[in-house]
Design a protein around this motif. Structure first.
Motif, PDB file in Angstrom:
ATOM      1  N   VAL B 112      42.404  38.323  47.664  1.00 53.96           N
ATOM      2  CA  VAL B 112      40.809  38.310  46.325  1.00 53.96           C
ATOM      3  C   VAL B 112      39.967  38.105  47.386  1.00 53.96           C
ATOM      4  O   VAL B 112      38.609  38.390  47.351  1.00 53.96           O
ATOM      5  N   LYS B 113      40.048  37.144  48.629  1.00 57.41           N
ATOM      6  CA  LYS B 113      38.723  36.607  49.485  1.00 57.41           C
ATOM      7  C   LYS B 113      39.111  37.287  50.853  1.00 57.41           C
ATOM      8  O   LYS B 113      37.566  38.069  50.554  1.00 57.41           O
ATOM      9  N   GLN B 114      40.097  37.209  51.695  1.00 57.46           N
ATOM     10  CA  GLN B 114      39.692  38.418  53.319  1.00 57.46           C
ATOM     11  C   GLN B 114      39.930  39.546  53.173  1.00 57.46           C
ATOM     12  O   GLN B 114      38.832  40.289  53.402  1.00 57.46           O
ATOM     13  N   LEU B 115      40.621  40.382  52.559  1.00 54.56           N
ATOM     14  CA  LEU B 115      40.662  42.018  51.714  1.00 54.56           C
ATOM     15  C   LEU B 115      39.464  42.285  51.694  1.00 54.56           C
ATOM     16  O   LEU B 115      39.378  43.230  52.221  1.00 54.56           O
ATOM     17  N   TYR B 116      38.369  41.875  50.769  1.00 52.59           N
ATOM     18  CA  TYR B 116      37.163  42.532  50.441  1.00 52.59           C
ATOM     19  C   TYR B 116      35.896  41.089  51.880  1.00 52.59           C
ATOM     20  O   TYR B 116      35.048  41.764  51.640  1.00 52.59           O
ATOM     21  N   GLY B 117      36.867  41.152  52.612  1.00 53.73           N
ATOM     22  CA  GLY B 117      35.341  40.754  53.873  1.00 53.73           C
ATOM     23  C   GLY B 117      35.548  39.212  54.020  1.00 53.73           C
ATOM     24  O   GLY B 117      34.308  39.549  55.299  1.00 53.73           O
ATOM     25  N   GLY B 118      36.113  38.689  53.320  1.00 50.35           N
ATOM     26  CA  GLY B 118      36.078  37.598  53.683  1.00 50.35           C
ATOM     27  C   GLY B 118      34.441  36.630  52.939  1.00 50.35           C
ATOM     28  O   GLY B 118      34.228  36.961  51.938  1.00 50.35           O
ATOM     29  N   LEU B 119      35.043  35.095  53.407  1.00 54.27           N
ATOM     30  CA  LEU B 119      33.821  34.645  52.514  1.00 54.27           C
ATOM     31  C   LEU B 119      32.105  35.201  52.446  1.00 54.27           C
ATOM     32  O   LEU B 119      31.511  35.590  53.209  1.00 54.27           O
ATOM     33  N   GLY B 120      32.206  34.929  50.763  1.00 56.84           N
ATOM     34  CA  GLY B 120      30.683  35.444  50.294  1.00 56.84           C
ATOM     35  C   GLY B 120      30.866  37.563  50.028  1.00 56.84           C
ATOM     36  O   GLY B 120      29.937  37.888  49.850  1.00 56.84           O
ATOM     37  N   PHE B 121      32.110  38.284  49.899  1.00 56.27           N
ATOM     38  CA  PHE B 121      31.442  39.301  49.964  1.00 56.27           C
ATOM     39  C   PHE B 121      33.047  39.720  48.625  1.00 56.27           C
ATOM     40  O   PHE B 121      33.544  40.755  47.899  1.00 56.27           O
ATOM     41  N   ASN B 122      33.175  38.439  48.328  1.00 55.84           N
ATOM     42  CA  ASN B 122      34.243  38.361  47.241  1.00 55.84           C
ATOM     43  C   ASN B 122      34.332  39.046  46.004  1.00 55.84           C
ATOM     44  O   ASN B 122      33.331  38.477  45.648  1.00 55.84           O
ATOM     45  N   LEU B 123      34.245  39.907  45.155  1.00 56.68           N
ATOM     46  CA  LEU B 123      33.632  39.918  44.052  1.00 56.68           C
ATOM     47  C   LEU B 123      34.175  39.292  42.523  1.00 56.68           C
ATOM     48  O   LEU B 123      33.572  39.111  41.641  1.00 56.68           O
ATOM     49  N   PHE B 124      35.434  38.785  42.666  1.00 57.50           N
ATOM     50  CA  PHE B 124      35.991  38.210  42.110  1.00 57.50           C
ATOM     51  C   PHE B 124      36.314  36.523  42.714  1.00 57.50           C
ATOM     52  O   PHE B 124      35.922  36.443  43.953  1.00 57.50           O
ATOM     53  N   ASN B 125      36.577  35.695  41.879  1.00 52.12           N
ATOM     54  CA  ASN B 125      36.468  33.962  41.886  1.00 52.12           C
ATOM     55  C   ASN B 125      38.153  34.432  42.798  1.00 52.12           C
ATOM     56  O   ASN B 125      38.233  33.987  41.435  1.00 52.12           O
ATOM     57  N   PRO B 126      38.089  33.598  43.951  1.00 52.91           N
ATOM     58  CA  PRO B 126      39.437  33.808  44.608  1.00 52.91           C
ATOM     59  C   PRO B 126      40.702  33.152  43.737  1.00 52.91           C
ATOM     60  O   PRO B 126      41.109  33.479  43.571  1.00 52.91           O
ATOM     61  N   ALA B 127      39.943  31.520  43.417  1.00 51.86           N
ATOM     62  CA  ALA B 127      40.900  30.688  42.663  1.00 51.86           C
ATOM     63  C   ALA B 127      41.241  31.227  41.623  1.00 51.86           C
ATOM     64  O   ALA B 127      42.595  31.067  41.128  1.00 51.86           O
TER      65      ALA B 127
END
Lengths: 183, 355, 611
Positions: B112-127
Motif C-alpha cells: 500500500v505504501k512503497q509500491l505506490y511510491g513511498g511516503l506521500g504517494f499512497n492513495l489509501f491509508n496503509p494501516a
C-alpha cells in the motif's frame, strides 16, 4: 423458461437504453478535434530548420502523421518528443543524434562589415527574417529569427554567426537555481 | 570575520520548527492515553503487538527502501513506518497470532505504501488497508477480541500474552477461544459485535445494552479506550498536528445519523453515545482518518470527507455484515479524495464572483 | 454604484476584515527600533545602478570624469515607465560599467560609480512651495523628475500612481511593515510623522480621494501614537490599527483587511478606486515637492543577531552594503547569511559590493540559531498546513505536484499566477519543501513557454506566407515563360521562314556538340587541377588584400597630404580609391572564405581518412 426470457428481455432492454445514451452522448458531446497534422504542427518548435530532413515543420508534421519517428527534432528536444509521444500514444524515445543535438537557443548574427550583399542568406531563410538587398549589407531581424542556421552554409564569406540568446532579467532564476530534489 | 554564505537560497529564509518527523512522532505519542486504556482493559497483548508491528514495519520499509535504492536511515527516521505499524497493532485483537501482524504490516508497508511510491504517494491509508486485508483473509482470528480483563475468568500475565501471540497458547496451555469465556460462562464478543448478533436474535436495544459488556455510555472498557483516544486527539489538535475539521465531521455525522436512526427505531438501533464510544470511533476520527496523505486537503473537502466517513461507519454498523466499519469507511472515502479535492477548491483571491 | 458608496461608509465605520491564512513568525523588531535614525558617514565610492525601479532605465546624462553634485540627475526618464536616478553625493564619475546588481541573481547591471569628494555640495532643484495651488500634472512631472519610486519593496514609479486614470475613492497609506526584523517605516513614523503627513496631504491634493486610511500593525504603538498626533486635525485622514499578522502588508492583502474587497485577478487597485502608498514614499514625496530634494537617500534597517549595533540608518542610495555592515559591526558566524529585505521575501546577498537601491529597506544578518534555515527536503505528506496558511487561498500542496510534473495547464487552472510569493507556505512546511521556489521556477517556465508559443506561431505564419509567395512567384514565372514562348512562336510563324530558322538552329546545336566533345578531355584535366588553382588563387587574393590594405593606408596618408593643395582632385582620388578598396575588400573576403572552406574540407577529408 420464463426466467430465461425475463433475463433476456431485461438484458435487451438495458442494451437498447445504454446504446441510446451512448449514441446520444457521442453526438451531443462530440469533441471537434484539430486534424492530426495541425496538432502535431502545433507542438513542433516552428524553427523551420529542416534538421529532421523535411523542408520545414509542417512537412515533418505530415510525415509524423504518416508514421515517421517522433525523435528527429533537435530544436524541440526532449520536451517536444514527450509531447509528441503523448499525442501519438507512443513511447518517447531519445533524440535521434543523426539529426543533431539539443542546443541552447541561438539566433543568427551577420557581421555587417564583412557582408558583401550576395542575398544568398535571404533566399535560404525559411521565415524571411533577413533584411537586405543585392550589394548592400544584410541584417537579421532578431525577433523573427528561429535560429535554424540554414543561412550559415550558403554565405560565401562566412560572416554569419549563431549567437546564443542572452537571458533577460526575469529568466535568470529558472536557469540558475536547481531546486533540490528529494532523495 | 568568518565566511559569508555564497549559497543561493530562495526566500523565505526561515521556517517553523515543526518537521515531518516531529509530526509523525507526535501522533505516536498522542496514542499513549489510548494505548494505556487499551492495555489496562485488554492486557499486555497490546504492548506486545505494538512492539512486534513496529519492528516488522521498520524492517519491511528498510528492505524495500534499499531495493529501491533510496536512503534508508533518513527515511526510517521520518517515523511514518513506525506510525503505520503502531496503528495496525492498535486495530487488531491483542492476542492475534504473530503472523497476522506480520502479514498485515508487511502488506501495508510494501504494497500500500512503497509500491505506490513511498511516503506521500499512497492513495489509501496503509494501516487501514493492511487491517482490511487481515479482516477479509482471517475473519475468525481478527474478531477474537478478548473481553475486558475485569470480567475474564483467567488472569493473564505479560508472558502469557507473549506466549499466546507466538504459540497460540498461554503458559498454562489455554487457547484464545478458552480465554474469551467470561465469568458467566458465555463467550464474550465486542459490544458492537454483540449488539449485531443480539438484534438478529430479536432482542431490543434496551435489553441488549443491559448486558455487562456495556458501560455507562459505551462498551465497558471500550468507553475508556475511546476516551483515551479522544484525549490524545485533542492533544494533537492543540499541537496543531491535525486540524479539527475531519474529527469533528466524523463525530458529528456519525452522531447525527445514529440519533436519527435511534429516534425512529429506538428498539433496533445502537444508542448514539454507544455508537461514539464503542469500537474504533475515536481512534478513527483522530488517528486514522486524519492521516493527511490519504485525506482531503481543502477545508470544505475535509468536512465532506469526514462526513462521508461518519455516514459510512453508521451504515456499515447498522446494515452491513461487519460489526465495525471504520476501516472500510476510511478506505472507500480515500477513493473519493481526488474528486472531493477537485470540487472543493477554495476561491482564490481576486476570483470572487463580481458583485 | 451602491458598492462604491458603501465602500467609504464601510471603511469609515472602522470595521476590519481578516485575510485567510497568514502566520505569526517571531518579530524581533525590538532589536533595531530603540534608537533614533543615525546617519552613516560618507563612503569613498557610490554605485548607482541606472535602473532601480520597475520599468525602463533612463537615458544617461553624464560621462566618465564629469563632476557631479549631490542630487544632480544622472539619467533622464525616457518615454513609457521610466525614472531618473540622481547623484547621492558630490564627486567625480569614476566609471560607468556593469556592477553587481541589487537583484537576487546579482547579475551585473550598468552602474554609475561616483568617487565622493567628501564635500556633499548640493545641486539646487526648485521645490514647489505652493503645491496646494499647483496642477496635479505638474506635480506628477516633478515627482517623476525627482526619481520617486515606491519604497515598500517593489520600487514601482510613484508618478504613475499619483496620476490615476480612474476615479479614486480611497487612498491607503501602508505602514504595516509585517516582515519580521524590519523597522524602517516604524522609526520613520515615530520621528517624522509630520513630514509624512505633509506627503499625504500632497497625495490627497493630487489624487483627490474621499478618504485616506493609514494602516499600522498593532505592534508599533509609538508609531501609531505619533501618526495619530500628526493627523488629529485632519478629518479626512483616519488611522487604522490592524492586528499583527504576516503578510498583512501585501498590497492586495491590506486592501482586503481595510475594505473587505478583493482586487480582481490581473487588475490593479485603481480599478476598484483604491490607491496605496508606502509610508517611506510619502516622506520621499514631501522631500521632493516641499524641499526640492531628489530621492537619494532612504531609511535602511541594518539588523540581525550577527550585527553588534543593529539600528536604522539614513543611507544614501548607492552605498555598498559592506560599508553598512562595517558601520554597524557585523560579527559573522560560520556561513553567515546576508539578506537584502526581510527573512520572508528578501534575497541572499552574495556580494557585499551590492549597492543600496530605492527598494532596499533592510539588510539582515541573522544567526542560524534564531533564524533556522531549510534542511533537506522531504516528501510532501499533504498535511495542508500550507493551504491553511496561504493568504490568497491557493492549494500549494496540489500545485507542488503539478510544478514538479511541469503540468503548466493545471498550474494555471490552480491560479499559480495569483501567488504573491510571500513565502508563508514554505515557512510552515514540515517537510521543508521550498514551495515558493518551485512556483517561481514554474512561473518563469510558463512565461517562457508563452513567449516561445508566440514566437513559434509567428515563425509558422511567416514560413507559410513565404511558401505561398514562392509558389505564387513560381506560377507567375511559368506563366511569363509560357507567354513569351507563345509570342516567339507567333512571331516565328509570322516570319514564314520558320522552318529554315529551326533547321539552322539545329545545325548550330550539332556543331556546338561536336566542339564540346573535342574539348571534353581538356576540361576534365582542368577540373583535377582546379582545386590547386583555387588554393593558389585564394592565396593570391589574400596577398592582394594585404596589399590593398597597405595601399589604402598610403592612399589615406597621400590624400590627407594632398588635401591642402588640391581639395577637388583629392576628393576624386579618394572616391575612386574608396571604390577600388571596396572591390578589393570584397574579393579578399570571398577569397578568405573560400580558403577557409577549402581548408575545412581538407580537414574533414583528413579526419575521414584517419578515422
Amino acid at each position: 423458461m420464463y426466467v430465461l426470457l425475463f433475463a433476456l428481455g431485461a438484458l435487451i432492454a438495458l442494451t437498447v437504453v445504454f446504446g441510446a445514451i451512448l449514441g446520444f452522448a457521442s453526438v451531443k458531446f462530440k469533441v471537434k478535434a484539430d486534424p492530426l497534422v495541425e496538432q502535431i504542427d502545433n507542438l513542433l518548435p516552428q524553427t523551420q530548420c529542416g534538421q529532421c530532413g523535411y523542408p520545414g515543420c509542417k512537412p515533418y508534421a505530415e510525415a509524423i502523421a504518416n508514421g515517421d519517428d517522433i525523435n528527429k527534432c533537435p530544436p524541440g528536444g526532449e520536451s517536444t518528443i514527450k509531447q509528441l509521444a503523448d499525442l501519438m500514444g507512443v513511447d518517447a524515445k531519445p533524440l535521434d543524434s543523426a539529426h543533431g543535438q539539443e542546443d541552447v537557443k541561438k539566433v543568427a548574427f551577420i557581421r555587417e562589415d564583412e557582408c558583401i550583399g550576395c542575398t544568398k542568406c535571404i533566399q535560404a531563410c525559411p521565415v524571411d527574417a533577413i533584411m537586405g538587398a543585392s550589394k548592400v549589407m544584410h541584417t537579421v531581424i532578431i525577433d523573427e529569427c528561429t535560429g535554424c542556421d540554414l543561412c550559415v552554409e550558403p554565405c560565401p564569406v562566412d560572416c554569419i554567426d549563431m549567437v546564443p540568446l542572452t537571458d533577460t532579467n526575469w529568466k535568470w532564476d529558472a536557469l540558475a537555481i536547481s531546486v533540490k530534489n528529494i532523495n | 570575520m568568518k565566511s559569508i554564505s555564497k549559497l543561493f537560497v530562495s526566500s523565505p529564509h526561515t521556517r517553523t520548527g515543526l518537521t515531518t518527523n516531529q509530526v509523525m512522532r507526535t501522533v505516536c505519542y498522542a496514542c499513549i492515553p489510548g494505548i494505556a486504556a487499551q492495555t489496562y482493559f485488554f492486557g499486555w497483548g497490546v504492548i506486545v503487538q505494538a512492539l512486534l508491528c513496529i519492528i516488522v514495519a521498520l524492517t519491511a520499509e528498510a528492505i524495500i527502501l534499499s531495493l529501491r535504492e533510496k536512503p534508508v536511515r533518513a527515511t526510517l527516521a521520518d517515523g511514518s513506518a513506525m506510525l503505520t505499524g503502531l496503528l495496525i497493532a492498535l486495530s487488531i485483537p491483542p492476542l492475534a497470532p504473530w503472523w497476522i501482524s506480520v502479514i498485515g504490516v508487511s502488506f501495508a508497508i510494501i504494497i500500500v505504501k512503497q509500491l505506490y511510491g513511498g511516503l506521500g504517494f499512497n492513495l489509501f491509508n496503509p494501516a487501514m488497508a493492511g487491517y482490511v486485508v487481515l479482516l477479509i483473509s482471517f475473519p475468525v482470528a481478527m474478531t477474537n477480541w478478548l473481553p475486558v480483563q475485569q470480567v475474564m475468568t483467567y488472569d493473564i500475565s505479560f508472558l502469557d500474552c507473549v506466549s499466546s501471540i507466538f504459540t497460540g497458547f498461554t503458559l498454562d496451555g489455554y487457547s484464545v477461544t478458552q480465554l474469551r469465556i467470561a465469568v458467566d460462562g458465555i463467550t464474550m464478543a465486542t459490544p458492537l459485535d454483540h449488539f449485531k448478533t443480539q438484534i438478529d436474535l430479536g432482542l431490543t436495544a434496551s435489553e441488549i445494552t443491559a448486558s455487562p459488556i456495556y458501560g455507562d455510555y459505551g462498551g465497558t472498557g471500550w468507553e475508556w479506550v475511546n476516551l483515551g483516544y479522544l484525549i490524545g486527539g485533542l492533544l494533537l489538535l492543540k499541537q496543531g498536528v491535525i486540524r479539527w475539521h475531519i474529527p469533528f465531521a466524523i463525530i458529528a455525522s456519525l452522531f447525527t445519523f445514529s440519533l436519527i436512526s435511534y429516534s425512529i427505531t429506538p428498539d433496533l438501533s445502537l444508542p448514539p453515545m454507544i455508537s461514539l464510544f464503542s469500537g474504533a470511533t475515536m481512534f478513527a476520527a483522530f488517528f486514522i482518518a486524519t492521516d493527511p496523505i490519504s485525506a482531503s486537503t481543502t477545508i470544505r473537502g475535509r468536512l465532506i470527507y469526514g462526513a462521508i466517513i461518519g455516514a459510512l461507519i453508521f451504515m456499515i454498523r447498522e446494515w452491513g455484515g461487519y460489526p465495525d466499519g471504520v476501516a472500510f469507511a476510511v478506505l472507500l472515502t480515500n477513493l473519493a479524495v481526488p474528486l472531493i479535492d477537485y470540487y472543493t477548491k477554495p476561491a482564490v483571491y481576486g476570483h470572487k464572483a463580481k458583485v | 454604484m451602491h458598492s462604491e458608496l458603501s465602500l467609504i461608509e464601510q471603511v469609515k465605520s472602522g470595521k476590519l476584515w481578516d485575510i485567510p491564512g497568514g502566520i505569526h513568525p517571531p518579530e524581533r523588531k525590538s532589536l533595531s527600533n530603540s534608537t533614533k535614525i543615525d546617519i552613516i558617514p560618507l563612503s569613498p565610492f557610490y554605485y548607482v545602478p541606472i535602473k532601480q525601479h520597475i520599468g525602463n532605465e533612463g537615458k544617461l546624462l553624464v560621462k566618465v570624469g564629469e563632476q557631479v553634485l549631490t542630487g544632480q540627475p544622472l539619467t533622464d526618464a525616457i518615454e513609457g515607465l521610466s525614472l531618473p536616478v540622481h547623484a547621492p553625493t558630490s564627486g567625480v564619475i569614476k566609471d560607468i560599467t556593469p556592477h553587481v546588481s541589487a537583484h537576487p541573481s546579482g547579475k551585473p547591471e550598468i552602474t554609475i560609480v561616483i568617487e565622493s569628494d567628501h564635500k556633499d555640495t548640493v545641486f539646487t532643484t526648485k521645490p514647489i512651495k505652493n503645491w496646494q495651488t499647483s496642477e496635479a500634472a505638474s506635480l506628477t512631472k516633478h515627482i517623476q523628475s525627482m526619481g520617486v519610486a515606491g519604497l515598500g519593496g517593489a520600487a514601482f514609479p510613484t508618478y504613475v500612481k499619483t496620476n490615476p486614470t480612474k476615479d479614486i475613492k480611497l487612498l491607503i497609506i501602508n505602514g504595516v511593515e509585517c516582515e519580521p526584523y524590519i523597522t524602517a517605516d516604524d522609526v520613520l513614523m515615530r520621528y517624522f510623522a509630520n513630514e509624512i503627513t505633509q506627503g499625504i496631504n500632497i497625495l490627497q491634493h493630487m489624487v483627490q480621494p474621499e478618504l485616506v486610511v493609514i494602516a499600522i500593525e498593532d505592534n508599533k504603538p509609538e508609531a501609531i501614537e505619533a501618526i495619530k498626533l500628526a493627523v488629529k486635525d485632519q478629518d479626512t485622514i483616519e488611522v487604522r490599527v490592524i492586528p499583527t499578522k504576516y503578510p498583512s502588508g501585501g498590497e492586495k492583502q491590506l486592501i482586503e483587511i481595510v475594505t473587505g474587497q478583493e482586487v480582481p485577478s490581473k487588475s490593479i487597485p485603481a480599478d476598484i478606486g483604491i490607491v496605496m502608498q508606502n509610508i517611506g514614499t510619502c516622506f520621499a514625496i514631501k522631500e521632493a515637492v516641499i524641499d526640492g530634494k531628489a530621492l537619494i537617500h532612504r531609511v535602511v534597517t541594518v539588523t540581525g543577531e550577527s550585527i553588534s549595533r543593529p539600528q536604522n540608518l539614513w543611507v544614501k542610495l548607492g552605498t555598498p552594503i559592506s560599508d553598512l555592515l562595517t558601520h554597524c559591526g557585523l560579527v559573522a558566524e560560520q556561513d553567515q547569511r546576508l539578506i537584502m529585505g526581510g527573512p520572508m521575501m528578501g534575497f541572499n546577498i552574495m556580494d557585499t559590493m551590492m549597492p543600496v537601491v530605492k527598494s532596499t529597506n533592510c539588510i539582515l544578518a541573522p544567526s542560524e540559531y534564531n533564524l533556522p534555515s531549510f534542511g533537506v527536503e522531504q516528501a510532501c505528506i499533504r498535511c495542508s498546513l500550507c493551504s491553511d496558511a496561504c493568504p490568497v487561498n491557493l492549494l500549494p500542496q496540489q500545485m507542488l505536484w503539478y510544478s514538479k510534473a511541469k503540468d503548466h495547464e493545471k498550474l494555471e487552472e490552480y491560479n499559480l499566477a495569483d501567488c504573491i510569493e510571500c513565502g508563508v507556505c514554505s515557512y510552515v512546511c514540515p517537510s521543508q519543501i521550498p514551495l515558493v521556489q518551485y512556483y517561481r521556477s514554474s512561473k518563469v517556465e510558463i512565461k517562457q513557454e508563452k513567449e516561445d508559443k508566440i514566437k513559434s506561431d509567428k515563425a509558422k505564419e511567416r514560413f507559410e506566407t513565404r511558401q505561398l509567395r514562392l509558389e505564387r512567384d513560381k506560377q507567375a514565372r511559368l506563366l511569363k515563360h509560357k507567354e513569351s514562348a507563345d509570342k516567339r512562336k507567333k512571331a516565328l510563324e509570322k516570319d514564314g521562314n520558320a522552318k529554315d530558322k529551326i533547321a539552322a538552329a539545329l545545325a548550330r546545336a550539332k556543331a556546338k556538340k561536336a566542339s564540346t566533345g573535342e574539348t571534353a578531355p581538356i576540361s576534365a584535366d582542368a577540373q583535377t587541377t582546379n582545386t590547386q588553382d583555387k588554393v593558389a588563387a585564394a592565396i593570391a587574393r589574400a596577398k592582394a588584400k594585404k596589399q590593398a590594405q597597405a595601399d589604402s593606408e598610403t592612399t589615406a596618408t597621400v590624400s590627407s597630404e594632398s588635401q591642402d593643395s588640391e581639395v577637388g582632385s583629392a576628393e576624386a582620388v579618394e572616391a575612386k580609391s574608396a571604390e577600388q578598396i571596396k572591390k578589393d575588400k570584397i574579393a579578399a573576403t570571398v577569397a578568405r572564405a573560400k580558403a577557409k572552406k577549402l581548408k575545412q574540407a581538407a580537414e574533414n577529408k583528413e579526419q575521414g581518412e584517419s578515422n
